[in-house]
Design an enzyme around this catalytic site. Sequence first.
Site: not given
Ligand code: IPE
Ligand code: IPE
Ligand code: MG
Length: 246
Positions: A24-25, A34, A69-70, A195, A21
């Site tokens: 994006g940040r 992102r 994520n979809w 989480r 995770d």
């Molecule tokens: C969880 O990350 C899914 C993956 C790492 C692929 P998210 O960034 O989607 O999770 P939430 O929704 O913030 O808990």
């Molecule tokens: C995890 O990074 C990758 C996926 C969920 C696909 P994020 O895309 O959730 O990045 P943040 O949490 O927004 O920084």
């Molecule tokens: Mg995330």
Amino acid sequence: MELKEQIDLNKLPKHIAIIMDGNGRWAKERGKLRVFGHSKGVDSVRQVVEAAVEIGVSYLTLYAFSTENWKRPKLEVIALMEILVSAINKETQTLMKNGVRLNAIGDLKQLPEACFKQLSKAIDLTSNNTNCTLTLALSYSSRQEIADATKRIVKQVCDGKLSIEQIDQDVVSSNLETANMPDPELMIRTSGEQRISNFLLWQLAYSELYFVDKLWPEFNKNDFYEAIIAYQKRERRFGLISEQLS
Ligand code: IPE
Ligand code: IPE
Ligand code: MG
């Protein structure tokens, strides 16, 4: 002493699961889109796979894309799928070199066709490798996995192949997509979020959870070793008291 040497190889987790995770940040902090973070995240995947092989972790399961994520902006979803295809394409040789078998769990039929094909090809190609099983959780939802397992079990009962009395924890486990893997002893999540986000709910029942503030694109081999060292310092009691463990 090098971090890697601090790891007790006799107490190595067989299965490590990771929620990757913070992509994006990481990108946003650098004033970039992102998707740039997702691309950079591939380097971290390579690092942990290599590290797992080097020390002898048999199963590595990476949460790459959830069913939730979809619902992200369409452009991000498309970009993620493209990154996935090119990463699999690019990394297959490395997987072969390291003896890594690729595997995937989740609703793979939802993936774009190119992605599904590339994935299936790599899974086939690496199917005889035995050093480590790398499982990608893609379009994955643990609740859905449990619901699907329930359907399969009910069908076996309806078909007279299983009695209701026979349904126990092992039957449930063996009807999940992770049927042939041990449960993860250690689950790592990067980016400071604490989480589970619908990841391996059943399988993580007694896993040690390790949360680290680093964002996924910054996560490297040493961070992976550090997580294992922290895991090895913990006392896993499984309901017992310390004195019973010895
Ligand atoms: C969880 O990350 C899914 C993956 C790492 C692929 P998210 O960034 O989607 O999770 P939430 O929704 O913030 O808990
Ligand atoms: C995890 O990074 C990758 C996926 C969920 C696909 P994020 O895309 O959730 O990045 P943040 O949490 O927004 O920084
Ligand atoms: Mg995330």
